[in-house]
Design an enzyme around this catalytic site. Structure first.
Site, PDB file in Angstrom:
ATOM      1  N   SER A 172     -36.514-140.146  -0.053  1.00 47.39           N
ATOM      2  CA  SER A 172     -36.893-141.258   0.566  1.00 47.39           C
ATOM      3  C   SER A 172     -35.780-141.075   2.212  1.00 47.39           C
ATOM      4  O   SER A 172     -35.034-141.879   1.738  1.00 47.39           O
ATOM      5  CB  SER A 172     -38.151-142.012   0.533  1.00 47.39           C
ATOM      6  N   TYR A 185     -37.922-151.465  -2.775  1.00 45.18           N
ATOM      7  CA  TYR A 185     -38.520-149.706  -2.571  1.00 45.18           C
ATOM      8  C   TYR A 185     -37.700-148.430  -1.965  1.00 45.18           C
ATOM      9  O   TYR A 185     -36.933-147.517  -2.859  1.00 45.18           O
ATOM     10  CB  TYR A 185     -39.841-149.499  -1.428  1.00 45.18           C
TER      11      TYR A 185
END
Length: 279
Positions: A172, A185
């Site tokens: 990501s 995260y």
């Protein structure tokens, strides 16, 4: 976006604005003919788009999903079978090491082997208070879903992967530009980046390539299921393109990294971010 928050883990049918997985647009050309793929989190979002693309490129596909996502998983299976390929759906909590091993064993039993592993399943939960609101339970779940499961799946799959096989992780932009409300995260995604590079070096002598796709904002059920209403409404507007990506816009890159067209590429992190730099 016009959607409001939905219950976690989130399903496609619960979304007011449904994502585009390439159902009506992706056309294959045989680039993955007779390959055998495992795609975690393949019930919806990026995972479904990749499953559809892989099948239309000629691959048989096993997907994993959570029990609450069974309806989405059935739809992915339908789409894979509609493309003329074998589809297997396995309900699995990947935070359990034994289940990760069972997923790989099931793929080997169903397909006779594995050629492609896409470690895509992920968990996130936005916390406006940052570290003070992240519980140990949440931190543990994020790391086990996003990092431990990837490690367990790769370890179980490698003995079955031959030369020319490929592992693709989903990292990501958060691994490079962490948002304060996604601290845990983002940490897990940074770990995926490093793991991908290290595993690529580890497996290069076996002829197994390992690369990662690093998305920016992508419109999937995970977004309205894990973010406050105001963030859902403006999701993706921070990217230079001013919008979130659709899952269908990422699938072609997974196909490329899985195919022989990328035979000289390993250890790379490829951003699909709408213009936001990852380096």
């Amino acid at each position: 976006m016009t959607d409001k928050p939905i219950d976690h883990p989130g399903t496609t049918d619960a979304m007011r604005t449904r994502p585009d997985h390439g159902e009506a647009s992706y056309q294959g050309s045989g680039r993955l003919r007779d390959r055998r793929a495992v795609i975690t989190g393949g019930d919806s979002g990026i995972g479904r788009a990749v499953a559809v693309a892989f099948a239309r490129e000629g691959a048989d596909v096993l997907i994993t999903y959570l029990d609450a996502e069974e309806d989405d998983a059935r739809e992915t299976v339908r789409l894979v079978e509609e493309a003329g390929r074998k589809a297997v759906a396995v309900a699995a909590d990947l935070t359990d090491e034994s289940r990760c091993g069972e997923v790989v064993a099931r793929a080997v039993a169903e397909f006779g082997g594995i050629d492609l592993l896409v470690s895509n399943a992920a968990y996130q939960m936005s916390q406006d208070g940052g570290i003070l609101d992240v519980t140990t339970e949440q931190f543990d779940r994020v790391l086990k879903t996003n990092v431990y499961a990837m490690f367990w799946l790769c370890k179980a799959a490698v003995p079955h992967l031959g030369p020319g096989s490929a592992i693709i992780t989903t990292s990501s932009i958060q691994g490079f530009q962490p948002s304060p409300e996604l601290l845990d995260y983002a940490t897990s995604k940074a770990a995926i980046v490093n793991f991908t590079k290290g595993l690529a070096a580890n497996l290069v002598d076996r002829g197994i390539r390992v690369n990662s796709v690093a998305p920016g904002p992508v419109w999937t059920p995970l977004i309205p299921a894990t973010m406050p209403a105001d963030q859902v409404e403006s999701f993706g507007e921070q990217s230079p393109m001013g919008r979130a990506a659709q899952p269908a816009e990422l699938a072609p890159l997974y196909v490329f990294l899985a195919s022989s067209e990328s035979s000289y590429i390993t250890g790379e992190i490829v951003g699909v971010t709408g213009g936001s730099p990852i380096t």
